[in-house]
Design an enzyme around this catalytic site. Structure first.
Site, PDB file in Angstrom:
ATOM      1  N   CYS A   1       0.802  -1.230   0.000  1.00 30.26           N
ATOM      2  CA  CYS A   1       0.000   0.000   0.000  1.00 30.26           C
ATOM      3  C   CYS A   1       0.834   1.281   0.000  1.00 30.26           C
ATOM      4  CB  CYS A   1      -0.983   0.026   1.158  1.00 30.26           C
ATOM      5  SG  CYS A   1      -1.111  -1.465   2.111  1.00 30.26           S
TER       6      CYS A   1
ATOM      7  N   ARG B   1       7.223 -10.967   6.148  1.00 32.52           N
ATOM      8  CA  ARG B   1       6.792 -10.671   7.505  1.00 32.52           C
ATOM      9  C   ARG B   1       7.589 -11.545   8.476  1.00 32.52           C
ATOM     10  NH1 ARG B   1       0.323  -9.758   6.305  1.00 32.52           N
ATOM     11  NH2 ARG B   1       0.724  -8.162   4.725  1.00 32.52           N
TER      12      ARG B   1
ATOM     13  N   GLN C   1       0.925 -11.490  -2.693  1.00 31.04           N
ATOM     14  CA  GLN C   1      -0.534 -11.346  -2.596  1.00 31.04           C
ATOM     15  C   GLN C   1      -1.048 -10.932  -3.960  1.00 31.04           C
ATOM     16  OE1 GLN C   1      -1.505  -8.502   0.426  1.00 31.04           O
ATOM     17  NE2 GLN C   1      -1.630 -10.058   2.014  1.00 31.04           N
TER      18      GLN C   1
ATOM     19  N   ASP D   1      -2.596  -8.451  -4.718  1.00 27.14           N
ATOM     20  CA  ASP D   1      -2.920  -7.209  -4.028  1.00 27.14           C
ATOM     21  C   ASP D   1      -3.396  -6.137  -5.010  1.00 27.14           C
ATOM     22  OD1 ASP D   1      -3.096  -5.584  -1.849  1.00 27.14           O
ATOM     23  OD2 ASP D   1      -0.932  -5.269  -1.618  1.00 27.14           O
TER      24      ASP D   1
ATOM     25  N   HIS E   1      -4.905  -1.695  -5.067  1.00 25.81           N
ATOM     26  CA  HIS E   1      -5.405  -0.495  -4.388  1.00 25.81           C
ATOM     27  C   HIS E   1      -6.152   0.384  -5.368  1.00 25.81           C
ATOM     28  CE1 HIS E   1      -2.139  -1.929  -1.776  1.00 25.81           C
ATOM     29  NE2 HIS E   1      -3.009  -1.618  -0.841  1.00 25.81           N
TER      30      HIS E   1
ATOM     31  N   LYS F   1     -12.692  -3.733   7.557  1.00 20.88           N
ATOM     32  CA  LYS F   1     -12.463  -4.649   6.432  1.00 20.88           C
ATOM     33  C   LYS F   1     -13.650  -5.584   6.230  1.00 20.88           C
ATOM     34  CE  LYS F   1      -8.947  -6.780   8.502  1.00 20.88           C
ATOM     35  NZ  LYS F   1      -7.969  -7.870   8.570  1.00 20.88           N
TER      36      LYS F   1
ATOM     37  N   HIS G   1      -8.226  -0.927  -0.242  1.00 18.15           N
ATOM     38  CA  HIS G   1      -7.257  -2.026  -0.361  1.00 18.15           C
ATOM     39  C   HIS G   1      -8.070  -3.285  -0.653  1.00 18.15           C
ATOM     40  CE1 HIS G   1      -4.266   0.190   2.347  1.00 18.15           C
ATOM     41  NE2 HIS G   1      -5.387   0.823   2.570  1.00 18.15           N
TER      42      HIS G   1
END
Ligand SMILES: [Zn+2]
Ligand SMILES: [Zn+2]
Length: 587
Positions: A282, A311, A329, A331, A333, A416, A462
């Site tokens: 992000c 992580r 991911q 992912d 945005h 979320k 997100h």
């Protein structure tokens, strides 16, 4: 009967069975000291200290179980009485564990109660069956195993024996549970991943950092490419971003303060910058958005990214592909205006529904809200939070998907929608997510120029579609038990000529399939047919083609499916059939 009552009822049975277990153990092992024996979500256990004599092991469970089934006949009623702390201390003078519990109850100023059933009395707060003999089906429980457990989970304390029992309402429920556990063992993605040669781990590389083999990477890429297709439909542009970022970026996003313990730091020999492996994309995407002035006409702007993330998970929490230190991911945005948020959320949720239907995975949605008692854990204003939470609830209600609102599960910057997948064995996995964020746009000062020529704050959404392709691959292996649908299978078809004389025709079939883009292997090795067929079974191939005299003469193939069904078809029919199955991503 309401489901809630049934739950309580079952919990009471499980708790009662813990008493029965304690009673049966003490009868056979008089030196045993009982400690704590609660109900758990598949049955019950009792932690017992056997240090004064012989210990109960797995081989002694059958006897104890038999004793329990006999003993229950005299268990027709629970009675209880309150006792003074002195009386309780005297009763448990030889059991330091119960004594500790007695002292704690006393310190809390609560009354001490003893519950008796049959000839057995235990320190307890209550919550049993009224009549165990009448209510408990003795075929619906089973002692499972003995394991070590520290008193109260603290390794400084003595090690006790934890005797586990499974208990359900009916024998059928117990058997269904046992089937699920057995099946889960067979489908374990760590085991199948090895047998099917999909991925590996190496101590030299490090725990939680998977290495995908060529076969595994085919499946992983198929997952990613499908997410790409869906991103395309939603109007996303794929970006590519680096794995290491300066701390400054994470200070601005808030991750530095909120998330630093989970980030891996990196040092350079040339510059003094504090740097981290990125745990999410992000903050970087804000910098692409902010790299030039944006007009309201350009919005929504949508970026997708498949970069690897890192992580710092504790080693003890890592497990196969389901918990990793290095993973990607699917992912993305979205940067949009306030007036566009609803429409974007609905579109993303619809695509997630489409994706999960393709994989044949059912799901429910968790509406993850802020914990209003712990506001300091979150950034942003109350008004923004209320706004975002209400917005998500509207979207979820419109979607018609079953949902549950749960407080305390929000991200630090916004609420979320977490999609909770339910796999073929009924297990739940959190995968996709959609988040509304009014915090990052504020912190990074993200704006567009509106119709009046003024700067207008944007909103950031997100989202992930299936979450991490790496983790999702682990889930899919178990969901399908390794039997991937054709479009995902690393090897889609294997061709096996019976004799050398069939090789040349087999090569023609191979070439046709290969040209059509199928993942096909020609197995003309000098091995027995039996061995080749067994290998195809272990590797869980969707299709297997045998070519012998008949096929060569008729210019056909015998196509055998994983489930054993066979058909004799021409090459053009074969090509068409397989192409349709891949294109439609048939299950
Ligand atoms: Zn009890
Ligand atoms: Zn994000």
């Amino acid at each position: 009967m309401s489901p809630l009552f049934m739950e309580t009822n079952l919990q009471n049975k499980r708790h009662t069975l813990a008493h029965l277990l304690g009673a049966a153990v003490v009868a056979q092992y008089p030196h045993a000291k009982l400690t704590l024996g609660p109900a758990i979500d598949n049955g019950f256990y009792y932690d017992i200290d056997f240090s004064g004599g012989p210990a109960l092991g797995d081989d002694g469970l059958k006897d104890i179980q038999k004793a329990m089934k006999k003993m229950i006949n005299s268990w027709t009623e629970f009675t209880h009485r309150e006792v003074s702390v002195e009386e309780a201390r005297a009763l448990y003078k030889d059991n330091q564990y119960k004594l500790e519990l007695v002292n704690e109850i006393c310190e809390r100023g609560e009354t001490i109660t003893l519950y008796t059933c049959g000839n057995f009395t235990d320190l307890c707060r209550g919550g049993h069956c009224d009549n165990p003999k009448a209510e408990i089906d003795t075929d619906a429980f089973e002692l499972e195993k003995v394991a070590g457990a520290y008193w109260r989970g603290d390794e400084k304390n003595p090690m006790l024996s934890r005797v586990y029992g499974l208990a359900f309402e009916t024998k059928a429920d117990l058997e269904a549970y046992q089937y699920q556990i057995e099946e889960a063992k067979k489908r374990d993605h760590r085991k199948l991943g090895k047998e099917m040669d999909l991925f590996t781990f190496s101590d030299m590389v490090g725990s939680g950092m998977p290495l995908f083999t060529p076969r595994g990477n085919i499946v992983r890429n198929a997952i990613i490419n499908y997410s790409r297709e869906l991103n395309e439909k939603l109007g996303f542009g794929e970006v590519h971003t680096p794995n290491i970022n300066k701390a400054e970026l994470f200070k601005c996003s808030g991750h530095y303060d909120q998330y630093k313990d989970d980030m891996l730091s990196v040092t350079s020999q040339y510059v003094n910058d504090e740097m981290f492996m990125k745990p999410m994309n992000c903050p970087q995407h804000t910098q692409i958005f902010d790299s030039r002035p944006r007009s309201y006409r350009d919005l929504p702007i949508r970026y997708s990214d498949f970069a690897n993330l890192y992580r710092d998970e504790r080693p003890g929490e890592l497990s196969g592909l389901t918990r990793l230190r290095a993973f990607a991911q699917d992912d993305g945005h979205i940067f949009c205006r306030e007036s566009q948020v609803q429409e974007e959320l609905v579109a993303v949720l619809e695509i997630i529904k489409e994706a999960l239907a393709t994989y044949g995975i059912s799901y429910w949605i968790r509406l993850s809200l802020r914990d209003p008692e712990n506001k300091e854990k979150y950034l942003g204003t109350d008004a923004d939070w209320e706004h975002s939470e209400a917005e998500l609830e509207v979207v979820i209600k419109k979607s018609g998907v079953e949902y549950k609102a749960i407080t305390g599960e929000a991200a630090f910057y916004g609420p979320k929608l977490d999609i909770m997948a339910v796999d073929a064995l009924g297990r739940q996995w959190q995968i996709s997510t959609i988040q509304v964020d009014r915090v990052q746009p504020e912190r990074f000062d993200l704006t567009c120029i509106n119709e009046k020529g003024e700067k207008e704050r944007v909103v950031m959404i997100h989202r992930a579609l299936i979450g991490s392709p790496d983790r999702f691959l682990g889930i899919l292996i178990e969901h399908f038990g390794g039997n991937f649908p054709l479009w995902l299978a690393p090897e889609q078809v294997r061709i096996v000529p019976v004799l050398d004389t069939h090789n040349s025709y087999a090569e023609t079939v191979y070439a046709s399939l290969k040209t059509a883009g199928m993942r096909v292997v020609l197995d003309d090795a000098n091995e027995s047919m039996g061995k080749k067929i067994r290998a195809a079974k272990t590797e869980k191939l969707p299709y297997f083609i045998v070519i012998g005299d008949l096929e060569v003469a008729d210019q056909t193939v015998t196509l055998e499916k994983r489930d054993g069904t066979k058909e004799v078809i021409s090459i053009p029919t074969l090509m068409e059939k397989l192409a349709i199955e891949v294109q439609t991503k048939a299950l």
